[in-house]
Design an enzyme around this catalytic site. Structure first.
Site, PDB file in Angstrom:
ATOM      1  N   TYR A 146      19.355  75.796   3.343  1.00 21.91           N
ATOM      2  CA  TYR A 146      18.830  75.719   4.711  1.00 21.91           C
ATOM      3  C   TYR A 146      18.449  77.119   5.151  1.00 21.91           C
ATOM      4  CZ  TYR A 146      18.700  75.035   9.807  1.00 21.91           C
ATOM      5  OH  TYR A 146      18.324  75.008  11.137  1.00 21.91           O
ATOM      6  N   ASP A 161      18.485  84.906   1.750  1.00 22.04           N
ATOM      7  CA  ASP A 161      18.802  84.509   3.114  1.00 22.04           C
ATOM      8  C   ASP A 161      20.316  84.594   3.268  1.00 22.04           C
ATOM      9  OD1 ASP A 161      19.256  83.411   5.552  1.00 22.04           O
ATOM     10  OD2 ASP A 161      18.192  81.525   5.180  1.00 22.04           O
ATOM     11  N   LYS A 190      24.066  85.050  12.508  1.00 24.48           N
ATOM     12  CA  LYS A 190      25.474  84.675  12.678  1.00 24.48           C
ATOM     13  C   LYS A 190      26.397  85.893  12.915  1.00 24.48           C
ATOM     14  CE  LYS A 190      24.870  80.100  10.934  1.00 24.48           C
ATOM     15  NZ  LYS A 190      23.833  79.739   9.971  1.00 24.48           N
TER      16      LYS A 190
END
Ligand SMILES: *Cc1c(COP(=O)(O)O)cnc(C)c1O
Length: 458
Positions: A170, A265, A293
């Site tokens: 994702y 990522d 995050k």
């Protein structure tokens, strides 16, 4: 036409799920349920991000009132040991005093200026001085934005259009990456959301994780067309699909051989599996890294970074445009500085990772001693509970969807015992430095009991 489609959707969503009770009464969700009813008047599904809606687990979403350390309290006063940690950002736990104090201090001077502040440089310096894999950065306001910009940068540098991604990774909700594999070894993606033009998906090639053959075939079929390969080096958004180091090394090499860029990522793995993220963990240098995050200490921050040479393509230095009204926002930077300063201290990761390993190993020992078909996958302070007897799960297609029914039971039993996990069996859990050994012992007891209930009719 539209109404009938809507009806089908709603029929599925509102279906009452039968309750399978364990030996504990369900926690009260009276206030949460009321708040949820009201929220549904204003937000699709009552939420501002879909997974929060508890569609994959029992009951209505818990509305959270307070977090402190490793604990959460919901609107009904239920207390939980939290392993969701806001989906990863809270590596120091909730409401860490150093972050709170720094944020309050910086806020006294105003919230946003749309002009540079020294705080941006301070956070960038903290990152670059402790990370051999990036020389320059650009801050954004989310992980999605960071990835979207990294893809544009890769296309701008290589002057190529196609990108290669992996099924089960994702990368946020940007159009080019909401694409899933079709059938076949190398496929153009099919969009995994309505509203994405097919022509966009046609630029995205999707292959299986840990599959060298498929990657080679893609590079052969689309010779000199692939701008970049993007991967979560620690795929942690669809289970925890730990890759072989050799596979990541292979990606490094095939990108070099084909003048394509390798993007890691690291929105989850960055500052999580170590200060230098997965790049440092595996000692592989990607061309571009994305963060999110943890980097914002709980406030909305993302970033992408690379060598000075590659970053010189970004405007105003270069021709790849990318901007943001609130990018580098001082309050968010303050939270990031406070959090990363703690992470940069000697021994931080060693302690956290060792604590996590002890926790997951003893859960595994318990499950194995009872012959439960259950496996805990773990790296650093990330873990994933999988109802499987496979030793390794490295590809999305190797996850048994029917096992999610067991997770559903476990999730409710854990809530009833004061342990909060993200509301989906495909989501990983996180241990923070605020989880003490005593907290982890308590959580373990709840996990053992819940497993016993999941497997009681085995
Ligand atoms: C969470 C995540 C994103 C998206 O970040 P947002 O801040 O939710 O936009 C992108 N990539 C990975 C690997 C993520 O875990």
């Amino acid at each position: 036409m539209f109404d009938s489609i809507k009806k089908i959707f709603n029929a599925n969503q509102d279906e009452e799920t039968p309750l399978v009770y364990g030996d504990k009464p369900d926690i009260s969700r009276k206030k949460s349920a009321e708040l949820y009813e009201k929220a549904k008047q204003y937000f699709p599904g009552g939420v501002n991000s879909p997974v929060r809606a508890f569609k994959s687990v029992y009951g209505t979403p818990l509305f959270i009132e307070k977090g402190d350390g490793c604990r959460l309290w919901d609107a009904d006063g239920n207390e939980f040991i939290d392993f969701c940690c806001s989906w990863g950002p809270l590596i120091l736990g909730h409401n860490h005093p150093k972050i709170r104090e720094k944020v309050i201090e910086v806020m006294q001077n105003g919230m946003s200026f749309g002009a540079p502040t020294a705080l941006e440089t301070e956070l960038a310096e903290l990152i670059v001085k402790n990370n051999q894999f990036v020389e320059k950065l650009r801050f954004t306001s989310s992980g999605t934005e960071a990835v979207m910009s990294a893809i544009r940068l890769a296309r701008g540098v290589t002057k190529r259009d196609k990108i290669l991604k992996f099924e089960g990774c994702y990368h946020g909700h940007t159009d080019a990456l909401l694409v899933k594999a079709g059938s076949g070894l190398v496929t153009f993606g099919e969009t995994s959301s309505a509203g994405i033009p097919k022509s966009f998906a046609d630029e995205t090639i999707v292959v299986s994780l840990n599959d060298e053959k498929a990657v080679k075939a893609a590079f052969k079929e689309f010779k000199d067309q692939i701008a970049c390969v993007i991967i979560e080096p620690v795929p942690a958004n669809n289970g925890l699909l730990l890759q072989e180091k050799e596979f990541l090394q292979f990606l490094r090499k095939i990108c070099d051989d084909n003048c394509s860029l390798l993007i890691f990522d690291e929105v989850i793995s960055g500052f999580r599996v170590g200060f230098e993220g997965a790049a440092g963990f595996y000692d592989i240098k990607p061309d571009i890294i994305t963060y999110g995050k943890i980097i914002g200490g709980g406030l909305p921050v993302g970033a992408y970074g690379a060598s000075s040479g590659i970053m010189s393509f970004i405007s105003p230095d270069g021709g790849v445009y990318q901007a943001g009204t609130l990018s580098g926002n001082p309050v968010a930077m303050a939270a990031g500085i406070a959090q990363l300063s703690e992470l940069a201290k000697a021994g931080f990761y060693k302690d956290l990772n060792a604590k996590t390993e002890e926790f997951t190993e003893s859960i595994q020992r318990y499950a194995s001693s009872k012959n439960y078909k259950f496996k805990v996958f773990q790296i650093g302070s990330i873990f994933w509970f999988a109802f499987t007897d496979q030793e390794k799960i490295q590809r999305a297609e190797d996850i048994d969807a029917s096992s999610m029914e067991k997770f559903k039971i476990m999730h409710r039993e854990l809530l009833n015992r004061g342990v909060y996990l993200g509301p989906s069996g495909y989501e990983v859990g996180f241990v923070s430095s605020a989880h003490s050994k005593i907290d982890l012992e308590k959580a373990k007891r709840a996990i053992f009991e819940s497993l016993d209930i999941v497997f009681k009719n085995k």
